[in-house]
Enzyme design. Structure first.
Site, PDB file in Angstrom:
ATOM      1  N   HIS A 125     -54.566  40.903 156.552  1.00  0.00           N
ATOM      2  CA  HIS A 125     -53.630  39.767 156.510  1.00  0.00           C
ATOM      3  C   HIS A 125     -52.215  40.285 156.343  1.00  0.00           C
ATOM      4  CE1 HIS A 125     -52.717  39.281 152.104  1.00  0.00           C
ATOM      5  NE2 HIS A 125     -53.922  39.793 151.912  1.00  0.00           N
ATOM      6  N   GLU A 171     -53.517  33.913 154.764  1.00  0.00           N
ATOM      7  CA  GLU A 171     -54.691  34.340 153.993  1.00  0.00           C
ATOM      8  C   GLU A 171     -54.563  33.934 152.544  1.00  0.00           C
ATOM      9  OE1 GLU A 171     -57.047  37.226 151.428  1.00  0.00           O
ATOM     10  OE2 GLU A 171     -54.908  36.680 151.444  1.00  0.00           O
TER      11      GLU A 171
END
Length: 475
Positions: A125, A171
């Protein structure tokens, strides 16, 4: 890494104190066994140069790279530019459902060589929290992934399979970007993804060496590399369900990945093994303003970056040794029983998160027998053993719990391939916990065979056969 208040029995608290703790004792990452030398050494200084750029981007944008801010969008622009210049097919994927309002796009980059029907994905992420620049969480995974992608392009080896890289949005707000990506794929495209590898927080200053699903086939090359360095890695229990690999697990795609830990605290045994300070967080700056460039363990970052390269080469590059033709990742589907019962058949009611007994990993397992009366229960799955496997073995973890006594055999557990019994255990093999066992499947290379696990009991006194983490291994 996304924060969760309680995972796997570990209480996760906000870390208030920051500072750089002693890094794990360094050794040369070039001490790996020579059989691992096919993959290139990824220059950790180049990885750190990407971190410097991400840090500067955060500094120009309010001190963070949150998914909804310009700092994240500028991070996407930086990574995208590097990848396009290297020859990747690069796509910005807007997250049109499930993401925080205003979140930037996922960034997907595919190396346009190798079999497009066999895709290995590597992801991290790219977003951070609003509290700071997010250098370990997750500049570390993002930068290591970028330099691995650039190294692959520079080396330009002959590819056997397709490699796809991903930098995820949002995320930290709930694994939203990766969830959108996997959810949006047609089922035929999801089926092409043979394994997904995730890298989230791989430079924790007081870190440990953790691997997601460490006993799985997907994890085998990751574990092999860190084993070659003598690191004695452990299962990433703290990170279970807390990063983007979980989005892929929800669709029964095999996953693994490296991590060095977040706010959970290092044990004395881990400090003795890896260095650092016991009873302190793996990353004292987790989700805090002090997650800056000084919050990076260069040794750990180097080891993870090279392990990513080794895994990529093993899974997708034609090394000319033939070993790559024995790709066992995902050969046994749902071997940890965490994704319902499919594709297992037979006594599927034995599969679940049962009370009274525990799984080897995760929360679910198969509980065969344990009735204390005459009965036979079995579960089966059809598995294809790759033709290139000169050696292949079926690995599984088994806990035998019994009320019988002595060495007389009353209740039996068998492992069969087709009509051939490969292993028989019984109440006489009972013990206090799970034991990893294996049977040789080398003779079945190039064949599709039905594997069956069976528990049978006589008329009295229970024996429970608890089965978990079934994988096909290339060796």
């Amino acid at each position: 890494m996304k924060r969760r208040l309680a995972v796997a029995g570990v209480s996760l608290a906000v870390v208030l104190g920051c500072g750089t703790l002693p890094a794990v004792a360094a050794d040369s990452v070039h001490t790996a066994d020579t059989t691992l030398s096919a993959a290139p050494d990824v220059d950790v200084n180049k990885v750190k140069a990407h971190l410097n750029e991400l840090s500067a981007i955060a500094g120009r944008n309010g001190g963070n790279r949150r998914s909804t801010g310009q700092g994240y969008r500028d991070s996407v622009t930086y990574v995208k530019g590097k990848l396009q210049a290297a020859g990747y097919t690069v796509t910005e994927q807007p997250c049109t459902s499930g993401c925080t309002s205003g979140a930037g796009p996922n960034l997907i980059a595919e190396w346009p060589k190798g079999d497009a029907n066999n895709v290995y994905m590597f992801g991290a992420h790219l977003d951070g929290v609003s509290a700071g620049p997010g250098m370990n969480d997750n500049g570390s995974g993002s930068a290591a992934l970028l330099e691995n992608a650039l190294t692959l392009a520079q080396q330009n080896p002959t590819m056997r399979n397709r490699v796809r890289f991903a930098w995820w949005t949002d995320e930290e707000q709930g694994l939203n970007g990766s969830d959108f990506y996997v959810r949006s794929l047609p089922s035929t495209e999801r089926a092409k993804i043979k394994a997904y590898y995730n890298f989230d927080m791989i430079a924790s200053t007081n870190g440990g060496y953790f691997i997601n699903h460490i006993t799985s086939s997907a994890a085998a090359p990751m574990k092999a590399y860190w084993d070659s360095l003598g690191l004695q890695p452990e299962e990433n229990t703290e990170g279970a369900g807390r990063s983007d690999d979980y989005s892929f697990e929800q669709y029964s795609i095999p996953t693994s990945g490296y991590a060095m830990g977040a706010s959970a605290r290092k044990t004395s045994a881990q400090a003795a093994k890896w260095g650092g300070t016991a009873s302190r967080a793996y990353d004292p700056c987790y989700h805090s303003s002090c997650d800056t460039l000084t919050n990076i363990n260069t040794t750990g970052l180097d080891r993870a970056s090279d392990g990513i390269a080794y895994t990529l080469w093993q899974r997708a590059v034609d090394t000319g040794t033939g070993g790559g033709d024995c790709d066992t990742a995902g050969a046994v589907a749902n071997g940890g029983f965490e994704s319902g019962t499919s594709p297992w058949t037979g006594t599927t009611g034995a599969i679940g998160a049962h009370t009274g007994q525990s799984a080897h990993s995760g929360s679910r397992f198969a509980w065969l027998s344990g009735n204390g009366s005459t009965s036979t229960e079995s579960i089966s799955q059809t598995v294809t053993v790759p033709a290139g496997c000169s050696r292949a073995s079926l690995s599984y973890w088994l806990h035998i719990d019994t009320d019988e006594s002595g060495s007389t055999v009353y209740d039996r557990f068998t492992v069969r391939a087709g009509g051939t019994t490969l292993a028989t255990l019984s109440n006489a093999n009972a013990g206090s916990g799970y034991v990893q066992r294996s049977v040789d499947l080398s003779a079945y290379a190039g064949q599709t065979v039905t594997l069956t696990f069976t528990g049978s009991e006589d008329s009295s006194l229970q024996t429970s056969f608890l089965l978990d983490d079934v994988t096909l291994q290339s060796g």
